[in-house]
Write an enzyme that holds these catalytic residues in place. Sequence first.
Site, PDB file in Angstrom:
ATOM      1  N   HIS A 134       5.346  -3.359   0.958  1.00 12.36           N
ATOM      2  CA  HIS A 134       3.886  -3.359   0.865  1.00 12.36           C
ATOM      3  C   HIS A 134       3.413  -3.094  -0.566  1.00 12.36           C
ATOM      4  CE1 HIS A 134      -0.177  -2.769   2.611  1.00 12.36           C
ATOM      5  NE2 HIS A 134      -0.318  -1.946   1.593  1.00 12.36           N
ATOM      6  N   GLU A 135       3.950  -2.060  -1.153  1.00 12.36           N
ATOM      7  CA  GLU A 135       3.498  -1.687  -2.494  1.00 12.36           C
ATOM      8  C   GLU A 135       3.969  -2.678  -3.557  1.00 12.36           C
ATOM      9  OE1 GLU A 135       1.306   0.530  -2.904  1.00 12.36           O
ATOM     10  OE2 GLU A 135       1.403   1.320  -0.866  1.00 12.36           O
ATOM     11  N   HIS A 143       1.279  -5.305  -4.029  1.00 13.69           N
ATOM     12  CA  HIS A 143       0.226  -4.883  -4.968  1.00 13.69           C
ATOM     13  C   HIS A 143       0.738  -4.938  -6.408  1.00 13.69           C
ATOM     14  CE1 HIS A 143      -2.144  -3.677  -1.599  1.00 13.69           C
ATOM     15  NE2 HIS A 143      -1.445  -2.603  -1.305  1.00 13.69           N
TER      16      HIS A 143
END
Length: 343
Positions: free
Chosen positions: A19-20, A23
């Site tokens: 997920h990170e 980003h």
Amino acid sequence: MILTILIFLLILLVLVLSHEFGHFLFAKLAGVKVEEFAFGFPPRIFSVTKGETKYSFNLLPLGGFVKIQGEEGEDSYDPRSFSAQKFLTKVLIIAAGVGFNFVLAYILFTSGFILGAPVPLEDNDSNPSAEIRITEVQDNSPAQIAGILPGDKLLSLRADGGETLNASKISEVQDFISEHKGEKIYVTFERFGNLLSAEAKIRAQIKEGEGALGIAMIRTGIEKAGFFESIKKGFFSTVNLTRLTAGALWGFFSNIFTGGASFEGVSGPVGIVNIVGDFSRFGLVYLIQLTALLSINLALINIIPFPGLDGGRVFIIAIEKIKGSPFHWKFTRAFHAAGFALL
């Protein structure tokens, strides 16, 4: 339990980093300064700085974060700040985390089909890999007293008089148990590759909601697919499970406002550790599928326009776009901090 916790932390590491990293990658591609990439929450254990980004590992392994310059609206004067970017660039950076969780789920499902995915089988299915697994053990049941656990592979049942049944069909196991009510039987099963045996006395009288032995079973087999077929099956599995999960979440949150929601199926970290423990008894492919499911859940929950979540950040950016001016960065920080605290 220690092994289960380690497996849980490994799954959490994969989910969070996926997920990170979404980003992180899209921020880097847009030329936005990434100040820190972290797994876990402070206090910090150690960190390494590469270029302009600090990579840190923190003590509390229940999440993670990417710290992007200006992500809460500050430093708008700096062209490399998140707050100085165009609307679409901001949305893409925020949405990339959700996107990468869907990508992770797709990769995991595809890998599962390549390795051999477990599928439910009927008793008349002749799949050579068919086996019977214990999926549930009732509290205070003969099976629980005998030490049988969910995930155990059922091999055979033997009556006190010597009659033996090789466990290949659920209906035959059920008939054997029914025919020996009130009697002592010997159950042979496999757990983590170890052959075990237990003695259990089947209930003579069965109350409502009880089982004679107190177990639930499933008959499964392994279905393997070629590489290209696995790619297709992985895609449709991801799409279908996303649709079903989204429907379930929509129903749950809708029922909250009508007072009909049940929180019995909601699990926090401790509950998920227990689920991981149950799935680990079934084998690696089951853990891969569970991780894919958790990744889809994480993606869908993050879409919700709640402060502190990615959906909440997109919501604020959209309001700023509509009104033509940004909120003060102190308001934005407080807004998301309050949501995170509630979560």
